[in-house]
Design an enzyme around this catalytic site. Structure first.
Site, PDB file in Angstrom:
ATOM      1  CB  THR A  14     -83.682 -33.312  75.215  1.00  0.00           C
ATOM      2  OG1 THR A  14     -84.656 -34.367  75.307  1.00  0.00           O
ATOM      3  CG2 THR A  14     -82.313 -33.906  74.927  1.00  0.00           C
ATOM      4  CG  HIS A  15     -85.594 -29.989  79.563  1.00  0.00           C
ATOM      5  ND1 HIS A  15     -85.650 -30.605  80.791  1.00  0.00           N
ATOM      6  CD2 HIS A  15     -84.358 -29.442  79.484  1.00  0.00           C
ATOM      7  CE1 HIS A  15     -84.511 -30.427  81.435  1.00  0.00           C
ATOM      8  NE2 HIS A  15     -83.708 -29.729  80.664  1.00  0.00           N
ATOM      9  CB  CYS A  16     -90.420 -32.326  75.324  1.00  0.00           C
ATOM     10  SG  CYS A  16     -90.952 -33.560  76.514  1.00  0.00           S
ATOM     11  CG  ASN A  17     -87.953 -27.890  74.106  1.00  0.00           C
ATOM     12  OD1 ASN A  17     -88.693 -27.514  73.215  1.00  0.00           O
ATOM     13  ND2 ASN A  17     -88.233 -27.752  75.377  1.00  0.00           N
TER      14      ASN A  17
END
Length: 202
Positions: A166-169
Site C-alpha cells: 500500500t506504500h503508506c497510502n
C-alpha cells in the site's frame, strides 16, 4: 502548512520561499545520505512560537527551580549530542547531487520515466496508476489477475526489485478499490536496460 519533501528533494529544484510553506522536511536517506538524519526548514515566526519537544544539553539558556529559559534558534530544538556523523554524511550526499546537477538529474529521470511508461503500457493487462504530466520517475501499476505480492516475489527471484503493498497510502488504495500495487522507482543511476529487464520479466 508543512510540506513533506522526502519524495521531491532528490528529483528537482525546491524553493521554499517560492512555495511560501511554513515548514519543509525531508529525510537524509531519500537523497542518498545516511539514515537517522533529515532537514527541517521552518519560518522563524513559527519556530519562535513552538516550545521545545525534548530536553537535553545545549537547548537550554538558564535553568533554576523557578523557571527554565531556552536557547535561541535553532539550538532550542537540538537537545543532546548532535548527530554530527549523520550531518557530515548528509552534506556529502547533497554535495554529490549538486555536483551532478539537479537539472541534469531531472532531465535524465524524465526521459527514463517516459521510456518506462511506453514500454510498460504496451503490456496487455497492465494498468498504470498516476499519470500526472509532471510526476517524478515512479510508476505504480497492477497486473490483471495477479496479486501484486505474488508478482513482486517472482520478479524478485529474477533480480528485479520493486516495492509492493500500500506504500503508506491506504486511503488512496481504498479510493481505487485495490489491496495494493507494485511500484518501480527510477533515479539517475538506473538504466534503460533495467527497464527492459522489468519489461521482459512479464
Amino acid at each position: 502548512m508543512l510540506v513533506d519533501g522526502a519524495q521531491a528533494i532528490q528529483h528537482g529544484h525546491v524553493d521554499v520561499t517560492d512555495m511560501d510553506c511554513d515548514f519543509y522536511v525531508f529525510s537524509g536517506h531519500k537523497v542518498y545520505g545516511p539514515n537517522g538524519i533529515g532537514v527541517l526548514y521552518g519560518k522563524e515566526k513559527w519556530l519562535e512560537e513552538l516550545p521545545p519537544y525534548q530536553g537535553g544539553g545545549d537547548m537550554v539558556d538558564n535553568v533554576t527551580f523557578e523557571k527554565t529559559t531556552y536557547n535561541v534558534l535553532p539550538y532550542q530544538f537540538e537537545a543532546g549530542t548532535t548527530n554530527y556523523v549523520g550531518a557530515i554524511g548528509l552534506k556529502t550526499a547533497l554535495d554529490y547531487v549538486s555536483e551532478i546537477g539537479i537539472d541534469k538529474i531531472a532531465g535524465y529521470e524524465k526521459s527514463l520515466l517516459h521510456y518506462a511508461t511506453e514500454k510498460l503500457s504496451s503490456i496487455n493487462g497492465l494498468k498504470i496508476y498516476g499519470t500526472a504530466e509532471n510526476k517524478i520517475s515512479i510508476i505504480t501499476f497492477l497486473l490483471e489477475q495477479i496479486h501484486p505480492y505474488d508478482a513482486g516475489m517472482i520478479l524478485d527471484k529474477m533480480g528485479i526489485a520493486l516495492r509492493t503493498g500500500t506504500h503508506c497510502n491506504q486511503p488512496v488504495m481504498d479510493y481505487y478499490g485495490v489491496e495494493g500495487t507494485m511500484r518501480a522507482s527510477m533515479v539517475f543511476y538506473n538504466l534503460k536496460e533495467e527497464v527492459d529487464k522489468l519489461y521482459d520479466g512479464y
